[in-house]
Motif scaffolding. Structure first.
Motif, PDB file in Angstrom:
ATOM      1  N   LYS A 176       0.852  -1.199   0.000  1.00 42.88           N
ATOM      2  CA  LYS A 176       0.000   0.000   0.000  1.00 42.88           C
ATOM      3  C   LYS A 176       0.891   1.255   0.000  1.00 42.88           C
ATOM      4  O   LYS A 176       0.689   2.187  -0.783  1.00 42.88           O
ATOM      5  CB  LYS A 176      -0.927  -0.003   1.229  1.00 42.88           C
ATOM      6  CG  LYS A 176      -1.883   1.152   1.157  1.00 42.88           C
ATOM      7  CD  LYS A 176      -2.887   1.277   2.227  1.00 42.88           C
ATOM      8  CE  LYS A 176      -3.593   2.621   2.074  1.00 42.88           C
ATOM      9  NZ  LYS A 176      -2.692   3.761   1.971  1.00 42.88           N
ATOM     10  N   ASN A 177       1.904   1.246   0.862  1.00 46.47           N
ATOM     11  CA  ASN A 177       2.843   2.380   0.888  1.00 46.47           C
ATOM     12  C   ASN A 177       3.586   2.545  -0.438  1.00 46.47           C
ATOM     13  O   ASN A 177       3.807   3.656  -0.905  1.00 46.47           O
ATOM     14  CB  ASN A 177       3.868   2.165   1.999  1.00 46.47           C
ATOM     15  CG  ASN A 177       3.362   2.711   3.304  1.00 46.47           C
ATOM     16  OD1 ASN A 177       3.617   3.857   3.635  1.00 46.47           O
ATOM     17  ND2 ASN A 177       2.603   1.897   4.019  1.00 46.47           N
ATOM     18  N   LEU A 178       3.940   1.400  -1.006  1.00 46.37           N
ATOM     19  CA  LEU A 178       4.658   1.437  -2.280  1.00 46.37           C
ATOM     20  C   LEU A 178       3.762   2.024  -3.379  1.00 46.37           C
ATOM     21  O   LEU A 178       4.206   2.857  -4.181  1.00 46.37           O
ATOM     22  CB  LEU A 178       5.097   0.003  -2.646  1.00 46.37           C
ATOM     23  CG  LEU A 178       5.957  -0.167  -3.876  1.00 46.37           C
ATOM     24  CD1 LEU A 178       7.273   0.602  -3.747  1.00 46.37           C
ATOM     25  CD2 LEU A 178       6.279  -1.654  -4.109  1.00 46.37           C
ATOM     26  N   LEU A 179       2.493   1.609  -3.361  1.00 47.07           N
ATOM     27  CA  LEU A 179       1.556   2.130  -4.377  1.00 47.07           C
ATOM     28  C   LEU A 179       1.404   3.649  -4.253  1.00 47.07           C
ATOM     29  O   LEU A 179       1.342   4.358  -5.268  1.00 47.07           O
ATOM     30  CB  LEU A 179       0.191   1.445  -4.231  1.00 47.07           C
ATOM     31  CG  LEU A 179       0.083   0.097  -4.942  1.00 47.07           C
ATOM     32  CD1 LEU A 179      -1.176  -0.633  -4.521  1.00 47.07           C
ATOM     33  CD2 LEU A 179       0.109   0.285  -6.458  1.00 47.07           C
ATOM     34  N   ASP A 180       1.369   4.134  -3.015  1.00 49.10           N
ATOM     35  CA  ASP A 180       1.278   5.589  -2.823  1.00 49.10           C
ATOM     36  C   ASP A 180       2.507   6.277  -3.428  1.00 49.10           C
ATOM     37  O   ASP A 180       2.406   7.300  -4.092  1.00 49.10           O
ATOM     38  CB  ASP A 180       1.205   5.944  -1.320  1.00 49.10           C
ATOM     39  CG  ASP A 180      -0.132   5.497  -0.731  1.00 49.10           C
ATOM     40  OD1 ASP A 180      -1.048   5.198  -1.525  1.00 49.10           O
ATOM     41  OD2 ASP A 180      -0.231   5.419   0.513  1.00 49.10           O
TER      42      ASP A 180
END
Ligand code: HAM
Length: 421
Positions: A176-180
């Motif tokens: 999720k952090n990577l997608l952001d």
């Protein structure tokens, strides 16, 4: 002439010697560590690879040799062996009694990549897979096996890169952090990354396009998101490697090109091969057996790029003693007949003996023996044979001595093993 298909190649006898030497050394180490050989088909149902390697990987999207067979079923030439080993483990219910199994398999794989130095469309791997062991120690042991093999083969320029990819509990928080982060970097990403990052954001970390690498330079690191179990597992692998005195670097970009990995992943890289610098890759894939319909068993393994390893060993000017121990110079038809049997009898005793069958002069047979770098020449002349003896000549010292034909095999064997006449 009908030439080879691009990316496919012949491995000629001189090079085969290096392959055989590596294979023998690898098998010895693997068997000493309790691995058993398994031989699997090179073709499987396409869905096996699509489901295990992952629909959104380069291998499945672009590189597989997939075609309908004559009945229309989609089949694929295996691009790697892990999926097949898992299929076999499940199909034969090998987990039923004792789930712990260690297999190795050596053979050709097929990926339709752009051919270049060290990259072929048919290439070979030495695979090792372990089932039923969750301990981090086995991950370290696998890395030890690879580095041990490389040191036995005098491969010096190799470096272990490691990472942990977490588990289904902690990885989603990371992704999720990577997608952001990816959303903020999107304008600098290549079209492949833009197309597939939602389904497989880890791929973006792995992309080789330079603008993607730059854009992802400050991307979040999975190490900061590992759950306690994954973090402890990774620490234990590193600790075990330290105890084994194996050097490694933790590489937060190492996500590997296949989707089945959990926790430990690693690659062994070299500076000796140019762009294709990975000589081995592997890691844990704890969820794959269950995902493909088997019991919930942990698993871990590696594959060594055999072609690349051969190239390094070849570059090191590795000298193989392929010279004959003995050249048999037979003079006259009767001697050729006796010599023929003798060469076979010597082979049974592990002595590499060669002869020429065409009744050439002694001079030209001696020249041939010289060209082959034979250590000894056994001269079988008809007259000497009638007297029950032959002449053995040491090619380096030029010494000669008569040997009795009676018991000649044992006699020659002991001389050759003594390394002097
Ligand atoms: P991989 O990283 O895709 O992993 O391949 C392993 C090794 O095979 C690479 O490091 C490279 O040396 C060699 N290789 C791959 N593609 C080519 C090519 N086109 N030409 C020459 N050599 C190549 C796997 O295949 C996983 N199944 C490894 C594994 C086993 N993980 C767990 N168990």
């Amino acid at each position: 002439m009908i030439p080879l298909i691009r990316g496919f190649r012949d491995i000629l006898p001189d090079e085969v010697k290096i392959w055989q030497h590596i294979e023998k050394t690898a098998k010895k180490i693997l068997e000493d560590f309790g691995f058993k050989e398994i031989r699997l088909p090179v073709m499987e149902r396409s869905e096996l690879f699509a489901r295990s390697i992952g629909e959104n990987t380069d291998i499945v999207e672009k590189e597989m040799y997939t075609f309908p067979d004559r009945k229309g079923d989609l089949v694929t030439l295996r691009p790697e062996a892990t999926a097949s080993v898992v299929r076999s483990y499940i199909q034969h219910k090998m987990y039923a009694q004792d789930p712990v199994k260690k297999f190795y398999t050596i053979g050709p794989m097929f990926r339709r990549e752009r051919p270049q130095k060290g990259r072929f469309r048919q290439f070979y791997q030495i695979n090792a897979e372990v089932f039923g062991i969750a301990s981090p120690l086995i991950d370290a042991q696998l890395i030890f096996i690879i580095t041990n093999l490389f040191s036995r083969l005098n491969v010096e320029d190799s470096h272990v890169h490691m990472n942990s990819l977490g588990c289904p509990d902690c990885r989603p928080v990371f992704t999720k952090n990577l997608l952001d982060f990816i959303a903020r970097a999107a304008k600098n990403l290549c079209s492949d990354c833009l197309r597939r990052h939602k389904k497989n954001p880890l791929r973006v970390l792995d992309c080789k396009v330079s603008s993607c690498r730059e854009a992802m330079f400050d991307a979040p690191s999975i190490a900061d998101f590992l759950c306690n179990e994954c973090s402890n597992h990774f620490a234990a692998v590193k600790n075990a490697l330290n105890r084994l005195d194996i050097k490694y670097v933790v590489d937060k970009r190492l996500v590997r090109g296949l989707d089945y990995y959990t926790r430990t992943t690693f690659e062994v890289q070299t500076g000796s091969l140019g762009a294709q610098n990975a000589i081995a890759g592997g890691g844990r894939y704890d969820g794959l057996v269950k995902m493909l319909g088997g019991a919930d068993q942990p698993a871990t393994g590696f594959a060594i790029g055999f072609d690349r390893l051969v190239e390094i060993v070849r570059q090191n000017k590795y000298k193989l003693s392929a010279e004959p121990d003995l050249f048999l110079a037979a003079l006259g038809e009767k001697s050729i007949d006796i010599g023929f049997e003798l060469v076979c009898a010597l082979a049974l005793k592990g002595i590499r003996a060669e002869m020429d069958f065409s009744d050439k002069s002694l001079k030209s047979q001696m020249k041939l023996a010289d060209r082959l770098c034979a250590r000894y020449v056994l001269i079988l002349g008809e007259k000497e044979l009638e007297e029950g003896s032959a002449v053995l000549r040491c090619m380096s010292t030029k010494e000669q001595k008569a040997v009795a034909v009676n018991g000649i095999v044992e006699n020659i064997k002991s001389i050759i093993n003594r390394k002097c006449l």
